[in-house]
Design an enzyme around this catalytic site. Structure first.
Site, PDB file in Angstrom:
ATOM      1  N   CYS A 251      27.453  46.813  41.876  1.00  0.00           N
ATOM      2  CA  CYS A 251      27.334  48.231  42.245  1.00  0.00           C
ATOM      3  C   CYS A 251      25.939  48.739  41.904  1.00  0.00           C
ATOM      4  O   CYS A 251      25.706  49.944  41.899  1.00  0.00           O
ATOM      5  CB  CYS A 251      28.414  49.074  41.586  1.00  0.00           C
ATOM      6  SG  CYS A 251      28.522  48.862  39.822  1.00  0.00           S
TER       7      CYS A 251
ATOM      8  N   ASP B  75      32.292  41.057  38.814  1.00  0.00           N
ATOM      9  CA  ASP B  75      32.205  42.420  39.357  1.00  0.00           C
ATOM     10  C   ASP B  75      31.947  43.362  38.173  1.00  0.00           C
ATOM     11  O   ASP B  75      32.823  44.133  37.783  1.00  0.00           O
ATOM     12  CB  ASP B  75      33.522  42.757  40.071  1.00  0.00           C
ATOM     13  CG  ASP B  75      33.495  44.126  40.732  1.00  0.00           C
ATOM     14  OD1 ASP B  75      32.417  44.755  40.791  1.00  0.00           O
ATOM     15  OD2 ASP B  75      34.562  44.580  41.183  1.00  0.00           O
TER      16      ASP B  75
ATOM     17  N   TYR C  93      35.665  40.509  34.906  1.00  0.00           N
ATOM     18  CA  TYR C  93      35.637  41.969  35.057  1.00  0.00           C
ATOM     19  C   TYR C  93      36.650  42.339  36.158  1.00  0.00           C
ATOM     20  O   TYR C  93      36.328  43.019  37.127  1.00  0.00           O
ATOM     21  CB  TYR C  93      34.233  42.473  35.461  1.00  0.00           C
ATOM     22  CG  TYR C  93      33.143  42.037  34.527  1.00  0.00           C
ATOM     23  CD1 TYR C  93      32.774  42.838  33.445  1.00  0.00           C
ATOM     24  CD2 TYR C  93      32.493  40.809  34.696  1.00  0.00           C
ATOM     25  CE1 TYR C  93      31.778  42.428  32.573  1.00  0.00           C
ATOM     26  CE2 TYR C  93      31.502  40.401  33.834  1.00  0.00           C
ATOM     27  CZ  TYR C  93      31.138  41.211  32.773  1.00  0.00           C
ATOM     28  OH  TYR C  93      30.155  40.804  31.920  1.00  0.00           O
TER      29      TYR C  93
HETATM   30  C1  LIG Z   1      33.165  47.595  38.530  1.00  0.00           C
HETATM   31  S1  LIG Z   1      34.691  47.425  37.676  1.00  0.00           S
HETATM   32  C2  LIG Z   1      35.451  46.165  38.632  1.00  0.00           C
HETATM   33  C3  LIG Z   1      36.941  46.070  38.521  1.00  0.00           C
HETATM   34  C4  LIG Z   1      37.652  45.213  39.568  1.00  0.00           C
HETATM   35  N1  LIG Z   1      36.983  43.978  39.853  1.00  0.00           N
HETATM   36  C5  LIG Z   1      37.906  46.012  40.828  1.00  0.00           C
HETATM   37  O1  LIG Z   1      37.329  45.718  41.874  1.00  0.00           O
HETATM   38  O2  LIG Z   1      38.708  46.960  40.765  1.00  0.00           O
HETATM   39  C6  LIG Z   1      34.163  46.664  36.203  1.00  0.00           C
HETATM   40  C7  LIG Z   1      35.271  46.306  35.243  1.00  0.00           C
HETATM   41  O3  LIG Z   1      34.685  45.625  34.124  1.00  0.00           O
HETATM   42  C8  LIG Z   1      35.406  45.966  32.946  1.00  0.00           C
HETATM   43  N2  LIG Z   1      34.519  45.625  31.821  1.00  0.00           N
HETATM   44  C9  LIG Z   1      33.464  46.326  31.365  1.00  0.00           C
HETATM   45  N3  LIG Z   1      32.861  45.664  30.373  1.00  0.00           N
HETATM   46  C10 LIG Z   1      33.540  44.519  30.183  1.00  0.00           C
HETATM   47  C11 LIG Z   1      33.395  43.400  29.300  1.00  0.00           C
HETATM   48  N4  LIG Z   1      32.412  43.368  28.412  1.00  0.00           N
HETATM   49  N5  LIG Z   1      34.272  42.376  29.402  1.00  0.00           N
HETATM   50  C12 LIG Z   1      35.279  42.423  30.316  1.00  0.00           C
HETATM   51  N6  LIG Z   1      35.465  43.447  31.177  1.00  0.00           N
HETATM   52  C13 LIG Z   1      34.612  44.480  31.116  1.00  0.00           C
HETATM   53  C14 LIG Z   1      35.721  47.435  33.163  1.00  0.00           C
HETATM   54  O4  LIG Z   1      36.800  47.841  32.366  1.00  0.00           O
HETATM   55  C15 LIG Z   1      36.046  47.475  34.668  1.00  0.00           C
HETATM   56  O5  LIG Z   1      37.420  47.267  34.897  1.00  0.00           O
END
Ligand SMILES: C[S@@+](CC[C@H](N)C(=O)[O-])C[C@H]1O[C@@H](n2cnc3c(N)ncnc32)[C@H](O)[C@@H]1O
Length: 459
Positions: A416, A389, A320
């Site tokens: 979060c 994350d 993520y």
């Molecule tokens: C809380 S954000 C964290 C992003 C990064 N680690 C940061 O600190 O900027 C969660 C991320 O998970 C991605 N995401 C959501 N569902 C996902 C999935 N099933 N597989 C991969 N990524 C995913 C979202 O697009 C988002 O960028």
């Protein structure tokens, strides 16, 4: 034996309630004849008059109409702001509640103990900390009235639980002064052009949202106007918005409230926002996730680095990963970094960010963690350290099983939402990990949100 009767309140009932504690999500918790009522707008120590909304078998939800006797802690709000519901609670108390809620989630929901809970990291700024605000347009007065001169275009936020109503803001206390200036320039122009707000009930009207992003270090301001399909006097809009470094226009035909999707056109300046974070130069595209509190993101990431305890030989997974920030900050301390994220634009940002920071031990892939983690392990080999994350919903049980199969020595979980961290951590503990330490971080003062970083070690 004395019989205790509890009278269950009904929708629309008005009750006098004394708030005891705050629940996750920020509602006050009160009891009415032993029956639990969650009260929006009440803080511990308040006695309020509240109207009941939903009434279920085990609990009811209510909204405070009036504070009859205020809590000794209660502060006067600085401004009416739907995004700052905890501004009536002193900041030190907010921190105390958040610390307690993280502990409570892990112990009560996760049934976990034996971990070290470190003291919450307080915010650098209690106000004006957001680098991104999504405003909505609305109409004050009746837009359909025979004398439309009496209606006025406004820009602000949805009122809590009255989704169609917009609360106007003229100085958003969560945005910087420059961010506010950029919003006011666009709104003044829209009024001068006689443009109408989109009506979410009838799906008619033009102006939907205004998204303002700010590079807190670079000083860049990016403005994106979201409308229904139609026409704009682009040249006069550009001339009216001198504060924006990048000006974009998104046309959306879909029903309802979203700022994602549609067709986005760059009207002036740069399409991407440039920013500096913890010594990294990053470039962020429109729909990629970027932590909304830049100063606190640095603290959160520094804590993730500390909890990763890297020695230099490791294969690190950043799941993520968004635009790659956490992994890229750790990359100089590991042998190789593999990042995974579902949004393709974010992955192309991550690859560019690696290049522009001269990081050459990083690889990033677009994909759903649920579906491709096994494949990543086959291709890259097992990770020594794995960072997750995820969004607020946390990890599904299946993703946790895939993480367990990948068998990292150490997991750093950036969360979060402690109520979803708790069951995920419990599943990992069940599979042989130890929850060693956890530290909450206050990224969002004046709101009930709390982030935390947890470290889990394979026993
Ligand atoms: C809380 S954000 C964290 C992003 C990064 N680690 C940061 O600190 O900027 C969660 C991320 O998970 C991605 N995401 C959501 N569902 C996902 C999935 N099933 N597989 C991969 N990524 C995913 C979202 O697009 C988002 O960028």
């Amino acid at each position: 034996m004395e019989q205790v009767t509890t009278t269950r309140p009904h929708r629309g009932d008005e009750l006098t309630l004394t708030i005891d504690t705050l629940a996750h999500g920020g509602a006050g918790v009160a009891r009415h004849d032993g029956y639990v009522v969650f009260v929006q707008g009440g803080i511990p120590g308040d006695t309020v008059r509240a109207v009941v909304g939903k009434a279920k078998r085990a609990y009811a939800e209510a909204r405070a109409l009036e504070v009859i006797t205020p809590s000794p802690d209660r502060l006067e709000p600085l401004a009416q702001h739907p995004g700052a519901p905890w501004q009536v609670i002193p900041y030190a108390k907010q921190l105390e509640i958040k610390q307690q809620q993280v502990d409570d989630s892990l112990r009560r929901i996760g049934k976990l103990d034996g971990f070290m809970l470190e003291p919450i990291v307080p915010a650098v700024q209690e106000w004006r900390y957001r680098n991104k605000l999504e405003y909505s347009f609305g109409t004050e007065g009746d837009a359909d009235s025979p004398t439309p001169g009496q209606s006025r275009l406004i820009c602000g936020f949805h009122a809590p639980r009255r989704w169609e109503d917009i609360v106007e803001v003229t100085d958003c206390l969560l945005a910087s002064e420059r961010g506010n200036q950029a919003r006011e320039e666009v709104v003044a122009w829209c009024r001068a052009q006689g443009l109408e707000a989109y009506d979410r009930r009838t799906n008619r009207g033009f102006l939907r949202n205004l998204v303002i992003r700010e590079g807190r270090r670079s000083g860049e301001i990016q403005v994106r106007l979201v409308t229904s399909p139609g026409k704009l006097d682009v040249d006069s809009l550009i001339a009216a918005c001198p504060t924006a470094n990048g000006l974009m226009w998104t046309k959306l035909a879909s029903l309802g409230e979203t700022t994602m999707g549609g067709e986005t056109e760059l009207l002036a300046g740069a399409e991407r926002l440039e920013e500096e974070l913890g010594g990294l130069n990053v470039s962020i595209s429109g729909e990629a996730f970027f932590q909304t509190n830049t100063e606190m993101a640095e603290k959160l990431y520094a804590l993730a680095i500390e909890y990763a305890e890297l020695k230099g030989y490791e294969r690190l997974y950043d799941l993520y990963c968004g635009i790659g920030t956490i992994g890229l900050l750790m990359a100089p301390r590991v042998a190789e970094l593999w990042g995974l994220e579902i949004v393709e634009d974010a992955i192309s940002d991550a690859i560019k960010n690696a290049r522009r920071n001269e990081i050459d031990n990083a690889r990033f892939f677009a994909g759903d963690v649920r579906l491709v983690l096994r494949e990543l392990v086959e291709r890259a080999g097992r990770p020594d350290v794995l960072v997750v994350d995820p969004p607020r919903a946390g990890l599904s049980q299946k993703v946790v099983r895939r993480v367990i199969e990948a068998a990292p020595k150490r997991i750093v979980y950036v969360s979060c939402n402690p109520t979803t961290l708790a069951p995920n951590a419990a599943q990992l503990v069940e599979a042989g990990y130890e929850l060693t330490k956890v530290r909450p971080v206050d990224m969002f003062p004046q709101t009930p949100h709390v982030e935390c970083v947890a470290q889990l070690e394979r026993r």
